[in-house]
Write an enzyme that holds these catalytic residues in place. Structure first.
Site, PDB file in Angstrom:
ATOM      1  N   GLU A   1      -7.177   5.030   7.669  1.00 33.54           N
ATOM      2  CA  GLU A   1      -6.709   6.426   7.422  1.00 33.54           C
ATOM      3  C   GLU A   1      -8.248   6.775   6.508  1.00 33.54           C
ATOM      4  O   GLU A   1      -8.259   8.081   6.659  1.00 33.54           O
ATOM      5  CB  GLU A   1      -5.788   6.310   6.322  1.00 33.54           C
TER       6      GLU A   1
ATOM      7  N   GLY B   1       2.035   2.860  10.943  1.00 36.92           N
ATOM      8  CA  GLY B   1       3.002   3.864  10.548  1.00 36.92           C
ATOM      9  C   GLY B   1       3.643   4.300  11.795  1.00 36.92           C
ATOM     10  O   GLY B   1       4.283   5.183  12.122  1.00 36.92           O
TER      11      GLY B   1
ATOM     12  N   LYS C   1       0.088   4.356  -0.310  1.00 37.31           N
ATOM     13  CA  LYS C   1      -0.470   5.539   0.221  1.00 37.31           C
ATOM     14  C   LYS C   1      -0.178   6.680  -0.858  1.00 37.31           C
ATOM     15  O   LYS C   1      -0.269   6.168  -1.923  1.00 37.31           O
ATOM     16  CB  LYS C   1      -0.295   5.631   1.655  1.00 37.31           C
TER      17      LYS C   1
ATOM     18  N   ASN D   1       1.062  -1.199   0.084  1.00 35.36           N
ATOM     19  CA  ASN D   1       0.105   0.167  -0.027  1.00 35.36           C
ATOM     20  C   ASN D   1       0.951   1.196   0.028  1.00 35.36           C
ATOM     21  O   ASN D   1       1.771   1.510   0.917  1.00 35.36           O
ATOM     22  CB  ASN D   1      -0.911  -0.032   1.252  1.00 35.36           C
TER      23      ASN D   1
ATOM     24  N   HIS E   1      -9.954   1.356   4.942  1.00 37.97           N
ATOM     25  CA  HIS E   1      -8.272   1.474   5.590  1.00 37.97           C
ATOM     26  C   HIS E   1      -8.726   2.538   6.828  1.00 37.97           C
ATOM     27  O   HIS E   1      -9.538   3.447   6.637  1.00 37.97           O
ATOM     28  CB  HIS E   1      -7.503   2.109   4.534  1.00 37.97           C
TER      29      HIS E   1
ATOM     30  N   GLU F   1      -5.768  -4.604  10.659  1.00 38.89           N
ATOM     31  CA  GLU F   1      -4.799  -3.412  10.934  1.00 38.89           C
ATOM     32  C   GLU F   1      -4.967  -2.801  12.154  1.00 38.89           C
ATOM     33  O   GLU F   1      -5.860  -1.856  12.148  1.00 38.89           O
ATOM     34  CB  GLU F   1      -4.780  -2.652   9.596  1.00 38.89           C
TER      35      GLU F   1
ATOM     36  N   SER G   1       3.152  -1.512  10.553  1.00 36.14           N
ATOM     37  CA  SER G   1       4.537  -1.800  10.711  1.00 36.14           C
ATOM     38  C   SER G   1       5.266  -2.951  10.553  1.00 36.14           C
ATOM     39  O   SER G   1       6.182  -3.263  11.258  1.00 36.14           O
ATOM     40  CB  SER G   1       4.828  -1.249  12.397  1.00 36.14           C
TER      41      SER G   1
HETATM   42  P1  PGA Z   1       2.455   0.624   7.813  1.00 32.43           P
HETATM   43  O1  PGA Z   1       1.000   0.907   6.881  1.00 32.43           O
HETATM   44  O2  PGA Z   1       3.262  -0.648   7.093  1.00 32.43           O
HETATM   45  O3  PGA Z   1       3.352   1.681   7.195  1.00 32.43           O
HETATM   46  O4  PGA Z   1       2.327   0.669   8.978  1.00 32.43           O
HETATM   47  C1  PGA Z   1       0.342  -0.300   6.833  1.00 32.43           C
HETATM   48  C2  PGA Z   1      -0.996  -0.021   6.277  1.00 32.43           C
HETATM   49  O5  PGA Z   1      -1.667   1.088   6.426  1.00 32.43           O
HETATM   50  O6  PGA Z   1      -1.771  -0.542   5.474  1.00 32.43           O
END
Ligand code: PGA
Length: 248
Positions: free
Chosen positions: A97, A173, A14, A12, A95, A167, A209
C-alpha cells in the site's frame, strides 16, 4: 500441524482502530502457547499498547512505516529513533500500500530499512507481485528485485536482523489468499535469493487474506514462519482463534 516451527504473528491494523480497540486488545488477547505476537497499530497508539500492563508482557509493538532519515525538516514524518524511544521494537517497511498509493520506490524503501536497523528496530520488509506481474510470469523476478535492492543497500550482515513478509498484492484485503503451494514456492525462492549472499536463517512471513480458516494449511508449509495479518487482526477474538489454530 508442524511440531518444530514456532510462529511469528504480526497484526497490521493499517489506518484502523482507536483507544477503545487498544483496551479491547488488552482485555481479550491471550498470551500464545508458543511463538510471538507483534502488533503494528497506527503510530499514535503505539505507546498505549507498549505500556499496557498486560500486553507488555507478551506483545511487541511497532509501526507500519518510518522515514529514512534520523531527523530534520520532513513535515509529517516519524523517525525510527522516535519509534524506539516510544517503546516500538519493529517497523514494517515496503508494504504494497505504501509502494502503490505513496509511490515508494525500492531505493526509498531501502533507506527506511537501513534507518530502522540503525535505530535498533527490526524491519519487516514486505515484498510481493501484482496480479499483472504474476500473470506475466514475473513473480520471482519482482521479489528478487525488491529484496536485492535492500540487501545491497544495507549489506547482508544487517539484513539478517530483519524479517521478510511475502505479500502478493492480489491477495491483500481481497479475501483470496495465495494457495499454500503457491505461497511455499515463493518463500523457497526468497530463501534462495537470500542464500546467494549467505545462508543464515531469516523468518519469512506470509501475508494476504490470512484468517482462522486458511491459516492452518498455510502453516503446514515448511518455509512459512508466520503471518502478517491485516483485516483479521482487528478483532482480538479472531486473532486469538488464528493463534490457537497454529499453536495448539
Ligand atoms: P489482509 O492484509 O490480511 O487484510 O489481506 C494483509 C496486509 O496488508 O498486511
Amino acid at each position: 500441524m508442524n511440531q518444530i516451527k514456532t510462529p511469528l504473528i504480526v497484526a497490521n491494523w493499517k489506518m484502523n482502530g482507536n483507544q477503545l480497540l487498544c483496551r479491547q486488545f488488552s482485555e481479550t488477547l491471550e498470551c500464545p502457547a508458543n511463538g510471538e505476537v507483534w502488533i503494528a497499530p497506527p503510530s499514535l497508539y503505539l505507546e498505549t499498547l507498549a505500556v499496557d500492563k498486560k500486553l507488555r508482557n507478551f506483545v511487541r509493538v511497532g509501526v507500519q512505516n518510518v522515514y529514512g532519515k534520523s531527523s530534520g525538516a520532513y513535515t509529517g514524518e516519524v523517525a525510527a529513533t522516535m519509534v524506539r524511544e516510544s517503546g516500538g521494537t519493529f517497523a514494517i517497511v515496503g508494504h504494497s500500500e505504501r509502494r502503490t498509493q505513496f509511490n515508494e520506490s525500492d531505493s526509498f524503501i531501502a533507506q527506511k530499512f537501513y534507518a530502522s536497523i540503525e535505530a535498533d528496530l527490526i524491519p519487516i520488509l514486505c515484498v510481493g507481485e501484482s496480479l499483472e506481474e504474476r500473470e506475466a510470469g514475473l513473480t520471482y523476478a519482482v521479489v528478487e528485485q525488491q529484496l536485492t535492492e535492500v540487501i545491497d543497500t544495507s549489506g547482508i550482515k544487517y539484513f539478517h536482523k530483519s524479517v521478510v513478509a511475502y505479500e502478493p498484492v492480489w491477495a491483500i484485503g481481497t479475501g483470496k489468499a495465495a494457495s499454500p503451494v503457491n505461497a511455499e514456492e515463493v518463500h523457497v525462492h526468497i530463501r534462495q535469493v537470500i542464500a546467494k549472499y549467505d545462508d543464515q536463517f531469516i523468518p519469512i512471513l506470509y501475508g494476504g487474506s490470512v484468517n482462522e480458516n486458511n491459516v492452518g494449511e498455510l502453516w503446514e508449509q515448511h518455509n512459512i514462519d508466520g503471518f502478517l495479518i491485516g483485516g483479521a487482526s482487528l478483532n482480538p477474538h479472531t486473532l486469538n482463534s488464528i493463534i490457537g489454530e497454529i499453536t495448539r
